[in-house]
Design a protein around this motif. Structure first.
Motif, PDB file in Angstrom:
ATOM      1  N   SER A   1      -8.116  10.611  -5.814  1.00 17.88           N
ATOM      2  CA  SER A   1      -7.446  11.625  -6.639  1.00 17.88           C
ATOM      3  C   SER A   1      -6.123  11.684  -6.872  1.00 17.88           C
ATOM      4  N   LEU A   2      -5.367  10.630  -6.215  1.00 20.67           N
ATOM      5  CA  LEU A   2      -3.927  10.457  -6.657  1.00 20.67           C
ATOM      6  C   LEU A   2      -3.813   9.680  -7.688  1.00 20.67           C
ATOM      7  N   GLN A   3      -4.635   9.091  -8.498  1.00 21.19           N
ATOM      8  CA  GLN A   3      -4.613   8.627  -9.850  1.00 21.19           C
ATOM      9  C   GLN A   3      -4.350   9.784 -10.990  1.00 21.19           C
ATOM     10  N   ARG A   4      -2.934  10.159 -10.647  1.00 24.31           N
ATOM     11  CA  ARG A   4      -2.744  10.966 -11.516  1.00 24.31           C
ATOM     12  C   ARG A   4      -2.308  10.289 -13.000  1.00 24.31           C
ATOM     13  N   HIS A   5      -2.614   9.163 -13.352  1.00 22.47           N
ATOM     14  CA  HIS A   5      -2.448   8.722 -14.568  1.00 22.47           C
ATOM     15  C   HIS A   5      -3.598   8.896 -15.460  1.00 22.47           C
ATOM     16  N   VAL A   6      -4.476   9.824 -14.938  1.00 30.47           N
ATOM     17  CA  VAL A   6      -5.540  10.239 -15.752  1.00 30.47           C
ATOM     18  C   VAL A   6      -4.914  11.218 -16.819  1.00 30.47           C
ATOM     19  N   SER A   7      -3.712  11.930 -16.440  1.00 30.03           N
ATOM     20  CA  SER A   7      -3.278  12.959 -17.173  1.00 30.03           C
ATOM     21  C   SER A   7      -2.517  12.031 -18.550  1.00 30.03           C
TER      22      SER A   7
ATOM     23  N   TYR B   1      15.469   8.578 -11.447  1.00 31.39           N
ATOM     24  CA  TYR B   1      14.299   9.448 -11.329  1.00 31.39           C
ATOM     25  C   TYR B   1      13.334   8.664 -10.661  1.00 31.39           C
ATOM     26  N   SER B   2      12.603   8.983  -9.639  1.00 34.16           N
ATOM     27  CA  SER B   2      11.443   8.602  -8.969  1.00 34.16           C
ATOM     28  C   SER B   2      10.199   9.489  -9.039  1.00 34.16           C
ATOM     29  N   ILE B   3       9.023   8.829  -8.941  1.00 37.55           N
ATOM     30  CA  ILE B   3       7.854   9.506  -8.925  1.00 37.55           C
ATOM     31  C   ILE B   3       6.825   9.073  -7.756  1.00 37.55           C
ATOM     32  N   ASP B   4       6.867   9.999  -6.843  1.00 37.42           N
ATOM     33  CA  ASP B   4       5.919   9.665  -5.411  1.00 37.42           C
ATOM     34  C   ASP B   4       4.651  10.085  -5.540  1.00 37.42           C
ATOM     35  N   LYS B   5       3.575   9.674  -4.480  1.00 37.66           N
ATOM     36  CA  LYS B   5       2.613  10.264  -4.265  1.00 37.66           C
ATOM     37  C   LYS B   5       1.594  10.176  -5.470  1.00 37.66           C
ATOM     38  N   VAL B   6       1.600   8.641  -5.933  1.00 34.32           N
ATOM     39  CA  VAL B   6       0.621   8.471  -7.074  1.00 34.32           C
ATOM     40  C   VAL B   6       0.113   7.235  -6.689  1.00 34.32           C
ATOM     41  N   MET B   7      -1.193   6.832  -7.218  1.00 32.95           N
ATOM     42  CA  MET B   7      -1.657   5.517  -7.429  1.00 32.95           C
ATOM     43  C   MET B   7      -1.960   5.008  -8.967  1.00 32.95           C
TER      44      MET B   7
ATOM     45  N   PHE C   1      -7.297  -0.537  -5.378  1.00 32.48           N
ATOM     46  CA  PHE C   1      -7.077  -1.359  -4.056  1.00 32.48           C
ATOM     47  C   PHE C   1      -5.877  -0.842  -3.213  1.00 32.48           C
ATOM     48  N   HIS C   2      -4.623  -0.433  -3.819  1.00 33.12           N
ATOM     49  CA  HIS C   2      -3.703   0.156  -3.038  1.00 33.12           C
ATOM     50  C   HIS C   2      -3.636   1.771  -3.219  1.00 33.12           C
ATOM     51  N   GLU C   3      -3.767   2.339  -2.137  1.00 31.71           N
ATOM     52  CA  GLU C   3      -3.933   3.797  -1.950  1.00 31.71           C
ATOM     53  C   GLU C   3      -2.456   4.512  -1.195  1.00 31.71           C
ATOM     54  N   SER C   4      -2.000   3.389  -0.429  1.00 37.05           N
ATOM     55  CA  SER C   4      -1.196   3.872   0.725  1.00 37.05           C
ATOM     56  C   SER C   4      -0.146   2.869   0.989  1.00 37.05           C
ATOM     57  N   TYR C   5       1.084   3.067   1.693  1.00 37.39           N
ATOM     58  CA  TYR C   5       1.896   2.028   2.249  1.00 37.39           C
ATOM     59  C   TYR C   5       1.274   1.658   3.474  1.00 37.39           C
ATOM     60  N   PRO C   6       1.344   0.439   3.894  1.00 36.34           N
ATOM     61  CA  PRO C   6       0.889  -0.195   5.281  1.00 36.34           C
ATOM     62  C   PRO C   6       1.351   0.744   6.446  1.00 36.34           C
ATOM     63  N   ASP C   7       0.182   0.947   7.178  1.00 42.94           N
ATOM     64  CA  ASP C   7       0.310   1.771   8.234  1.00 42.94           C
ATOM     65  C   ASP C   7       0.829   3.041   8.008  1.00 42.94           C
ATOM     66  N   SER C   8       0.786   3.657   6.900  1.00 43.04           N
ATOM     67  CA  SER C   8       1.105   5.043   6.476  1.00 43.04           C
ATOM     68  C   SER C   8      -0.415   5.965   6.872  1.00 43.04           C
TER      69      SER C   8
ATOM     70  N   GLU D   1      -0.761   8.731   5.264  1.00 37.82           N
ATOM     71  CA  GLU D   1      -0.802   9.338   4.036  1.00 37.82           C
ATOM     72  C   GLU D   1      -0.968   8.555   2.730  1.00 37.82           C
ATOM     73  N   GLY D   2      -1.625   9.229   1.959  1.00 40.59           N
ATOM     74  CA  GLY D   2      -1.983   8.462   0.748  1.00 40.59           C
ATOM     75  C   GLY D   2      -0.719   8.694  -0.389  1.00 40.59           C
ATOM     76  N   GLY D   3      -0.702   7.470  -1.295  1.00 39.39           N
ATOM     77  CA  GLY D   3       0.193   7.687  -2.398  1.00 39.39           C
ATOM     78  C   GLY D   3       1.326   6.518  -2.322  1.00 39.39           C
ATOM     79  N   LEU D   4       1.764   6.254  -3.443  1.00 47.11           N
ATOM     80  CA  LEU D   4       2.849   5.102  -3.605  1.00 47.11           C
ATOM     81  C   LEU D   4       3.886   5.903  -4.363  1.00 47.11           C
ATOM     82  N   ARG D   5       5.120   5.085  -4.481  1.00 52.04           N
ATOM     83  CA  ARG D   5       6.247   5.510  -5.165  1.00 52.04           C
ATOM     84  C   ARG D   5       6.678   4.540  -6.290  1.00 52.04           C
TER      85      ARG D   5
END
Length: 501
Positions: free
Chosen positions: A137-143, A191-197, A202-209, A211-215
């Motif tokens: 659901s963190l694929q906010r790029h749908v918007s 500016y940075s955008i966090d908590k997205v996919m 295949f990549h949902e989060s950082y190794p060993d994290s 919580e989901g999401g990438l920066r």
């Protein structure tokens, strides 16, 4: 008679490749069954699997990005109906954004009847029988896809009535959402955008994290910059009465537009010395995958995420992609547009940066989505690797016919790849470039294709094309200026313009 009228508009006639002709017609048929002028009043848009199976529970994803261009060119009223599906659920998108502390409208990754988020929170790995967290659901790029679809519809049809009544409101509220996602980083001075996919699931989060999401996903950040730029252009073109009404309704102010103009040139990307754009911040620190090992062990490695999990590993640890992610940027925007956006951000890349990035990511992609080959086929053609483009296209074209994913077609056809293959035939092989104000033709047919004939409507002009290896013939229903290999010509209503090359 009803079918005859539809086929007269959409039929792509191909000589020289009977299988490709058959599959182009099969794909056209499945799209027309799912959405056509005869069912545009159904408030349902186009589901990822059409009307042919129960996979994804009939939900609507970002696949509209691949589907709508075909309708923009042939049945704009049907395309508008799909966009109106989103508009009627704008209130739900506002609620969704507010729920997570954002402004504007955040559309769900999976949308159904009422527009709420329908995405699952756990996912079953059929290889292990185990359930795991699902962050898709963190694929906010749908918007971003919805904003892109709105702009493309306007560009192709010139329908400013839709834009003033519905489209601009959606577009600007999506911008408002992304502004609230942007956070200033004092260290990078960007500016940075966090908590997205990104599109690569295949990549949902950082190794060993935990919580989901990438920066700073590159596709997301570049498309946000593009969108903010178009927002400024849009607001300037609206009448003052419409603009004021829109600002009152959405709460957006002129200073918000000015803020977007600042953000668009200061978004963070990670780019190495070779001009490779990192899929996201931290991607270059991931491990390389032993692809030969997995090919020898499993044969079919499309779903590398599941294979890795079956071995107690995670795709989050490796440079492995399900489908085009960074490269998806170049499917939406041409290389010159991307280069301009990057330059405005302060990034200078080598002239051949598209080719470098295509080679880099293609070597690390398993094509776990049928959409993957559509994107890579177009980009291979763009860099002049015509054989690779043709090979990838053939795989995409036969993906449902041959069920190349080993059983997924029984759950429903893949509407995105079907529409994508139709558009590749038109905009890549026939070379119909619709991104400028004038239609441009630069064909390069696959080796076995002898002639391609089709119709489309661009900016109110109906075009009929016949393109062979050495002749382009075009007829229009009204006078129009057209570019053929960078040379400008003017058509006469009802007369055939012939160009020999």
């Amino acid at each position: 008679e009803a079918w005859d009228k539809i086929w007269d508009k959409v039929n792509i006639k191909l000589t020289g490749d009977r299988l490709a002709q058959k599959l182009l017609r099969m794909h056209t048929y499945h799209l027309m069954v799912s959405a056509s002028p005869h069912n545009r009043q159904i408030d349902a848009s186009m589901t990822a699997r059409g009307l042919h199976g129960e996979a994804y529970r009939g939900h609507i994803f970002w696949d509209e990005l691949f589907i709508l261009p075909f309708y923009d060119l042939h049945f704009p009223e049907t395309a508008k109906a799909m966009l109106m599906y989103r508009y009627r659920r704008l209130d739900k998108a506002r609620e969704y954004a507010k729920e997570y502390g954002y402004k504007g409208a955040m559309f769900p990754w999976q949308s159904g009847s009422d527009g709420r988020e329908e995405t699952q929170v756990v996912h079953l790995n059929p290889l292990t029988g185990h359930w795991g967290d699902d962050y898709s659901s963190l694929q906010r790029h749908v918007s971003l896809a919805i904003a892109y679809n709105i702009w493309q519809y306007l560009h192709i049809t010139g329908d400013w009535d839709f834009m003033e009544d519905y489209g601009a409101e959606m577009f600007l509220e999506i911008c408002q959402f992304w502004e609230s996602k942007c956070q200033w980083n004092h260290n990078t001075r960007r500016y940075s955008i966090d908590k997205v996919m990104g599109p690569d699931e295949f990549h949902e989060s950082y190794p060993d994290s935990e919580e989901g999401g990438l920066r700073d996903n590159a596709y997301t950040n570049i498309m946000v910059s593009w969108m903010f730029d178009k927002a400024d252009e849009l607001v300037k073109k609206l009448s003052s009465a419409t603009r004021n009404k829109l600002f009152r309704k959405t709460g957006i102010l002129q200073q918000d537009i000015e803020k977007w103009n600042e953000i668009k040139t200061h978004l963070n990307l990670v780019i190495n010395k070779d001009g490779i754009i990192a899929q996201y911040d931290g991607y270059f620190e991931l491990k390389e995958l032993d692809w030969d090992y997995y090919r020898n062990k499993f044969g079919n490695i499309y779903r590398m995420d599941r294979l890795l999990k079956a071995e107690g590993k995670s795709a989050d640890d490796y440079k492995v992609a399900k489908q085009a992610d960074t490269l998806m940027t170049f499917y939406n925007l041409d290389q010159e547009q991307v280069a301009h956006i990057l330059l405005e951000m302060g990034y200078s890349l080598p002239k051949d940066f598209l080719e470098r990035n295509l080679r880099y990511y293609l070597d690390r992609t398993s094509h776990g989505s049928t959409l993957s080959r559509v994107v890579h086929s177009q980009l291979a053609n763009a860099i002049g690797n015509y054989q690779l483009s043709s090979d990838l296209y053939r795989d995409a074209l036969t993906s449902d016919y041959a069920d190349i994913q080993g059983g997924t077609t029984a759950e429903g056809i893949h509407a995105g790849v079907m529409a994508g293959t139709l558009m590749i035939a038109l905009n890549t092989f026939a070379g119909i470039d619709l991104r400028g104000e004038r239609l441009k033709v630069t064909p390069h047919l696959p080796e076995t294709w002898k002639e391609l004939a089709f119709r489309l409507t661009f900016k109110g002009v109906d075009y009929q094309f016949e393109i062979s290896k050495d002749v382009i013939q075009v007829m229009t229903d009204k006078p129009a200026k057209i570019l053929i290999f960078d040379s400008e010509f003017e058509t006469t209503k009802g007369a055939t313009l012939m160009y020999i090359f």
